[in-house]
Design an enzyme around this catalytic site. Structure first.
Site, PDB file in Angstrom:
ATOM      1  N   LYS A 118      88.382-119.476   8.937  1.00 22.41           N
ATOM      2  CA  LYS A 118      88.384-118.732   7.676  1.00 22.41           C
ATOM      3  C   LYS A 118      87.258-117.716   7.699  1.00 22.41           C
ATOM      4  CE  LYS A 118      87.857-122.672   5.663  1.00 22.41           C
ATOM      5  NZ  LYS A 118      87.612-123.761   4.701  1.00 22.41           N
ATOM      6  N   ASP A 134      85.449-123.938  -1.967  1.00 26.22           N
ATOM      7  CA  ASP A 134      84.176-123.836  -2.697  1.00 26.22           C
ATOM      8  C   ASP A 134      83.337-122.650  -2.253  1.00 26.22           C
ATOM      9  OD1 ASP A 134      83.688-125.136  -0.155  1.00 26.22           O
ATOM     10  OD2 ASP A 134      81.683-125.618  -0.899  1.00 26.22           O
ATOM     11  N   ASP A 166      90.131-126.859   1.504  1.00 28.31           N
ATOM     12  CA  ASP A 166      88.931-126.998   2.303  1.00 28.31           C
ATOM     13  C   ASP A 166      88.486-128.455   2.154  1.00 28.31           C
ATOM     14  OD1 ASP A 166      86.615-126.304   3.804  1.00 28.31           O
ATOM     15  OD2 ASP A 166      85.483-126.110   1.938  1.00 28.31           O
ATOM     16  N   ASP A 225      84.727-130.212   3.072  1.00 30.74           N
ATOM     17  CA  ASP A 225      83.384-130.470   2.567  1.00 30.74           C
ATOM     18  C   ASP A 225      83.101-129.555   1.376  1.00 30.74           C
ATOM     19  OD1 ASP A 225      80.857-131.443   2.241  1.00 30.74           O
ATOM     20  OD2 ASP A 225      80.109-130.872   4.209  1.00 30.74           O
TER      21      ASP A 225
END
Length: 348
Positions: A253, A278, A56, A58
């Site tokens: 996702k 995250d 991922d 950010d």
């Protein structure tokens, strides 16, 4: 390593607080596997023999626009070991080329366009694969969505061209709007210029059950540098679903379509891949949905308290999205990091 910046210091302090909260906690049921040093990360991943690392962006590679300390060195080291690094984001604002340019600038290294998997690219792939007869789409979103759709031969209306033009729609606008009969899809992504008129216009197309309804992602919010939530694409999608009384197909996702696309089009073997993210509801859930191992980092949305609550749910027998392993941040993927460098990085 030149990482001694205010942003890096603040971020690493937050990561260390999250790690301390987890490490000092007594878990009543299943306990997380935590790799908190580069050597433990190297040992864990060597035993798995992963060939593809799916990151991922950010909250993992950078936070808003600040690079995560050690991110560049880790990606360079993984690639030097023959590992494939792909960047899989639910962000839809940039097409693959623009995403590559941003990541290359943030990381200070050259990357390839075929390493980029933004959700606007996934949405275009979904339409091409499943609805090849669609030749025109109404877009709620930014330039990335329009660009990727145009690359597959889909003409677009809406998108950035509508920004600032549909805020004051009223009953007369809805009654008099001329519906374009060629529009075969409504595609919704993140749009900071989102308006009432956009919802009203898109809903007129969705009254036709043959018009495809696609969302690039359904994230409810993102987290900014100071921890405040920023409403995200899921807010726009939910508004339109409510009035249209039909669900959007989510292709970002944690969808299974994204997993299939990564396998079929980009050659990712799920059994030899790990997703580094995250967020529990997108990144880790994606892994569970698609048979991919997951590594949860503490540099983004998931705090120490979130992790403790997650494992408390699991201990009560409730459904819980548990990661394969927890790692403080992406900088620890650098197998060439010396103990002195690692200690220095942790104390920025």
């Amino acid at each position: 390593m030149k990482m001694a910046t205010t942003a890096a210091t603040t971020l690493l302090a937050s990561i260390n607080r999250n790690l301390a909260a987890i490490s000092s906690h007594s878990f009543p049921g299943p306990a997380p596997t935590i790799c908190s040093t580069s050597s433990s990360v190297a040992s864990h991943f060597a035993s798995k023999d992963y060939q593809s690392f799916l990151f991922d962006c950010d909250g993992v590679v950078y936070r808003v626009s600040d690079k995560i300390p050690g991110a560049t060195e880790s990606i360079q080291w993984l690639q030097s070991q023959g590992k494939r690094c792909l960047f899989v984001t639910n962000s839809s604002g940039r097409d693959r080329e623009s995403m590559r340019a941003k990541l290359s600038t943030v990381l200070g290294m050259e990357l390839e366009t075929d390493q980029m998997v933004p959700s606007c690219f996934t949405a275009a792939s979904f339409i091409k694969d499943n609805h090849p007869n669609v030749k025109k789409a109404l877009v709620i979103g930014d330039a990335g969505v329009v660009s990727e759709l145009e690359k597959i031969g889909v003409e677009c209306i809406g998108g950035p061209a509508d920004h600032g033009k549909t805020a004051a729609w009223d009953e007369a606008d809805i009654e008099n709007y001329e519906i374009d009969p060629d529009v075969g899809a409504v595609v919704v992504g993140m749009c900071t210029n989102f308006t009432y008129g956009m919802v009203a216009k898109a809903n007129l197309y969705l009254l036709n059950p043959d018009v495809v309804f696609v969302s690039t992602n359904q994230d409810p919010y993102d987290v900014l540098r100071n921890g405040r939530p920023q409403p995200a694409a899921g807010v726009m999608v939910r508004a339109l679903e409510a009035v249209a009384e039909r669900p959007a197909t989510n292709v970002g996702k944690p969808s299974k379509y994204l997993g299939e696309m990564l396998k079929e089009k980009l050659g990712v073997d799920p059994a030899k891949a790990v997703f580094v993210g995250d967020r529990l509801d997108t990144d880790i859930e994606f892994g569970l949905n698609n048979g991919v191992d997951t590594a949860l980092v503490l540099s983004g949305c998931s705090t120490g308290e979130v992790v403790k609550d997650l494992y408390a749910k699991a201990s009560r027998g409730e459904e819980a999205t548990l990661p394969t392993v927890i790692i403080p941040h992406i900088g620890l993927f650098n197998g060439g990091l010396s103990s002195d460098e690692e200690e220095r990085m942790s104390k920025l």
